[in-house]
Design a protein around this motif. Structure first.
Motif, PDB file in Angstrom:
ATOM      1  N   PHE A 104       0.628  -1.329   0.005  1.00 27.95           N
ATOM      2  CA  PHE A 104      -0.086   0.038   0.031  1.00 27.95           C
ATOM      3  C   PHE A 104       0.935   1.169   0.086  1.00 27.95           C
ATOM      4  N   LYS A 105       0.373   2.395  -0.409  1.00 27.81           N
ATOM      5  CA  LYS A 105       0.970   3.487  -0.372  1.00 27.81           C
ATOM      6  C   LYS A 105       0.886   4.001   1.288  1.00 27.81           C
ATOM      7  N   THR A 106       2.013   4.577   1.543  1.00 25.45           N
ATOM      8  CA  THR A 106       1.784   4.955   3.127  1.00 25.45           C
ATOM      9  C   THR A 106       2.219   6.425   3.349  1.00 25.45           C
ATOM     10  N   GLY A 107       1.258   6.980   4.324  1.00 22.04           N
ATOM     11  CA  GLY A 107       1.837   8.515   4.634  1.00 22.04           C
ATOM     12  C   GLY A 107       1.686   8.665   6.210  1.00 22.04           C
ATOM     13  N   CYS A 108       2.085   9.767   6.668  1.00 23.93           N
ATOM     14  CA  CYS A 108       2.227  10.285   8.169  1.00 23.93           C
ATOM     15  C   CYS A 108       1.925  11.619   8.217  1.00 23.93           C
ATOM     16  N   ILE A 109       0.798  11.844   9.140  1.00 24.17           N
ATOM     17  CA  ILE A 109       0.249  13.172   9.401  1.00 24.17           C
ATOM     18  C   ILE A 109       0.518  13.337  10.924  1.00 24.17           C
ATOM     19  N   ILE A 118      11.180  17.471  12.356  1.00 23.58           N
ATOM     20  CA  ILE A 118      12.080  16.557  11.847  1.00 23.58           C
ATOM     21  C   ILE A 118      13.239  17.560  11.122  1.00 23.58           C
ATOM     22  N   GLY A 119      14.311  17.223  11.813  1.00 21.50           N
ATOM     23  CA  GLY A 119      15.662  18.011  11.242  1.00 21.50           C
ATOM     24  C   GLY A 119      15.879  18.977  12.310  1.00 21.50           C
ATOM     25  N   SER A 120      15.158  19.372  13.423  1.00 20.03           N
ATOM     26  CA  SER A 120      15.655  19.976  14.399  1.00 20.03           C
ATOM     27  C   SER A 120      16.280  19.412  15.430  1.00 20.03           C
ATOM     28  N   ALA A 121      17.095  20.046  16.361  1.00 17.14           N
ATOM     29  CA  ALA A 121      17.608  19.106  17.416  1.00 17.14           C
ATOM     30  C   ALA A 121      16.816  18.278  18.254  1.00 17.14           C
ATOM     31  N   GLY A 122      15.446  18.547  18.515  1.00 17.17           N
ATOM     32  CA  GLY A 122      14.600  17.709  19.406  1.00 17.17           C
ATOM     33  C   GLY A 122      14.147  16.709  18.476  1.00 17.17           C
ATOM     34  N   GLY A 123      13.875  16.982  17.182  1.00 22.91           N
ATOM     35  CA  GLY A 123      13.021  16.224  16.265  1.00 22.91           C
ATOM     36  C   GLY A 123      14.221  15.015  15.828  1.00 22.91           C
ATOM     37  N   LEU A 126      13.242  12.487  18.406  1.00 22.44           N
ATOM     38  CA  LEU A 126      11.573  11.968  18.356  1.00 22.44           C
ATOM     39  C   LEU A 126      11.451  10.846  17.037  1.00 22.44           C
ATOM     40  N   TYR A 127      12.000  11.498  15.832  1.00 20.65           N
ATOM     41  CA  TYR A 127      11.741  10.916  14.619  1.00 20.65           C
ATOM     42  C   TYR A 127      13.007   9.964  14.218  1.00 20.65           C
ATOM     43  N   ILE A 128      12.742   8.752  13.925  1.00 22.66           N
ATOM     44  CA  ILE A 128      14.065   7.961  13.687  1.00 22.66           C
ATOM     45  C   ILE A 128      14.043   7.936  12.110  1.00 22.66           C
ATOM     46  N   ALA A 129      15.300   8.278  11.540  1.00 20.65           N
ATOM     47  CA  ALA A 129      15.094   8.386  10.040  1.00 20.65           C
ATOM     48  C   ALA A 129      14.788   7.106   9.279  1.00 20.65           C
ATOM     49  N   GLU A 130      15.314   5.925   9.788  1.00 23.75           N
ATOM     50  CA  GLU A 130      14.969   4.679   9.140  1.00 23.75           C
ATOM     51  C   GLU A 130      13.332   4.560   9.144  1.00 23.75           C
ATOM     52  N   VAL A 131      12.593   4.872  10.123  1.00 24.32           N
ATOM     53  CA  VAL A 131      10.914   4.810  10.026  1.00 24.32           C
ATOM     54  C   VAL A 131      10.500   5.906   9.329  1.00 24.32           C
ATOM     55  N   MET A 132      10.942   6.916   9.277  1.00 20.77           N
ATOM     56  CA  MET A 132      10.319   8.101   8.363  1.00 20.77           C
ATOM     57  C   MET A 132      10.523   7.882   6.833  1.00 20.77           C
ATOM     58  N   ALA A 133      11.567   6.968   6.567  1.00 18.65           N
ATOM     59  CA  ALA A 133      12.045   6.835   5.205  1.00 18.65           C
ATOM     60  C   ALA A 133      10.833   5.595   4.688  1.00 18.65           C
ATOM     61  N   PHE A 135       7.651   6.043   4.993  1.00 17.90           N
ATOM     62  CA  PHE A 135       6.484   6.790   4.369  1.00 17.90           C
ATOM     63  C   PHE A 135       6.794   7.399   2.912  1.00 17.90           C
ATOM     64  N   ASP A 136       5.769   7.269   2.207  1.00 16.73           N
ATOM     65  CA  ASP A 136       5.640   8.018   0.906  1.00 16.73           C
ATOM     66  C   ASP A 136       5.692   9.398   0.863  1.00 16.73           C
ATOM     67  N   HIS A 137       4.928   9.853   1.968  1.00 18.64           N
ATOM     68  CA  HIS A 137       4.645  11.314   2.245  1.00 18.64           C
ATOM     69  C   HIS A 137       4.461  11.602   3.890  1.00 18.64           C
ATOM     70  N   VAL A 138       5.273  12.659   4.432  1.00 18.99           N
ATOM     71  CA  VAL A 138       4.896  13.116   5.617  1.00 18.99           C
ATOM     72  C   VAL A 138       4.498  14.428   5.711  1.00 18.99           C
ATOM     73  N   ILE A 139       3.729  14.783   6.339  1.00 16.11           N
ATOM     74  CA  ILE A 139       3.025  16.068   6.676  1.00 16.11           C
ATOM     75  C   ILE A 139       3.280  16.376   8.229  1.00 16.11           C
TER      76      ILE A 139
END
Length: 210
Positions: A104-109, A118-123, A126-133, A135-139
């Motif tokens: 299936f297509k995957t997205g994260c809101i 994501i990309g900030s020091a705190g982010g 919180l967000y693991i790059a391997e997991v975020m990868a 998703f087809d799209h993240v909002i």
């Protein structure tokens, strides 16, 4: 039947921050649920909502959250709440996401705060790059100035994925965020824990996710 599975992040792929809120309140001798009650009061226009839409900076959030919590019985600084948002990844949910992605297509809101984007020091915590990868799209609310439950954020996701909402599954741990998705025609799953969520996903998709 389904073409896409759309996920919330905190409280779905990770353990709920509510657990960390409760520990913090106990350790500090604060009234039970003071953080959640502050988040819930005037939930569309309070300090939390404004920060998730990046309408205020961290200093203003810190002070506004303190004032709002004090009005409900005890002062909690906004900056003290931010570290509590880093939940633990739920490996069962990450594995389910991996398997779903193959079909299936995957997205994260995610409703998030600029300090935790994501990309900030705190982010980065919180967000693991391997997991975020996966998703087809993240909002991220902090990057687009919209937050759940605004229907436009869900519409943006389905438009980007090029799918009919009626052919989407949406997972979130908050009922208020599931309602707009359901009204658009999505099949919704309220996540209480990983075992329950995976079972409902398996039933909906017909896939083995464990």
């Amino acid at each position: 039947m389904f073409e896409a599975v759309i996920w919330d992040f905190g409280g779905v792929l990770t353990s709920s921050p509510f657990e960390a809120f409760a520990r913090f309140e106990t350790e500090r001798g604060l009234p039970a649920d003071i953080i959640r009650r502050t988040n819930a009061a005037n939930h569309l226009e309070n300090a939390w909502a404004k920060f998730e839409r990046a309408e205020i900076d961290i200093e203003m959030f810190d002070g506004l959250f303190a004032a709002e919590s004090l009005a409900l019985g005890a002062e909690v600084r906004g900056k003290d709440v931010l570290p509590l948002l880093a939940g633990d990844l739920r490996p069962e949910m990450v594995e389910a996401l991996r398997r779903i992605r193959s079909k299936f297509k995957t997205g994260c809101i995610t409703n998030n705060l600029p300090a935790n984007a994501i990309g900030s020091a705190g982010g980065r915590m919180l967000y693991i790059a391997e997991v975020m990868a996966l998703f087809d799209h993240v909002i991220e609310s902090a990057k687009i100035g919209l937050r759940k439950p605004d229907p436009r954020i869900y519409r943006s996701m389905v438009d980007t994925l090029a799918v009919d909402p009626k052919r989407c599954i949406y997972l979130d741990d908050l009922g208020v965020n599931l309602k707009p998705a359901r009204e658009m025609g999505m099949t919704t799953i309220k996540v209480a824990n990983a075992k329950q969520a995976v079972a409902e996903l398996e039933a909906a998709t017909g896939l083995s996710l464990q």
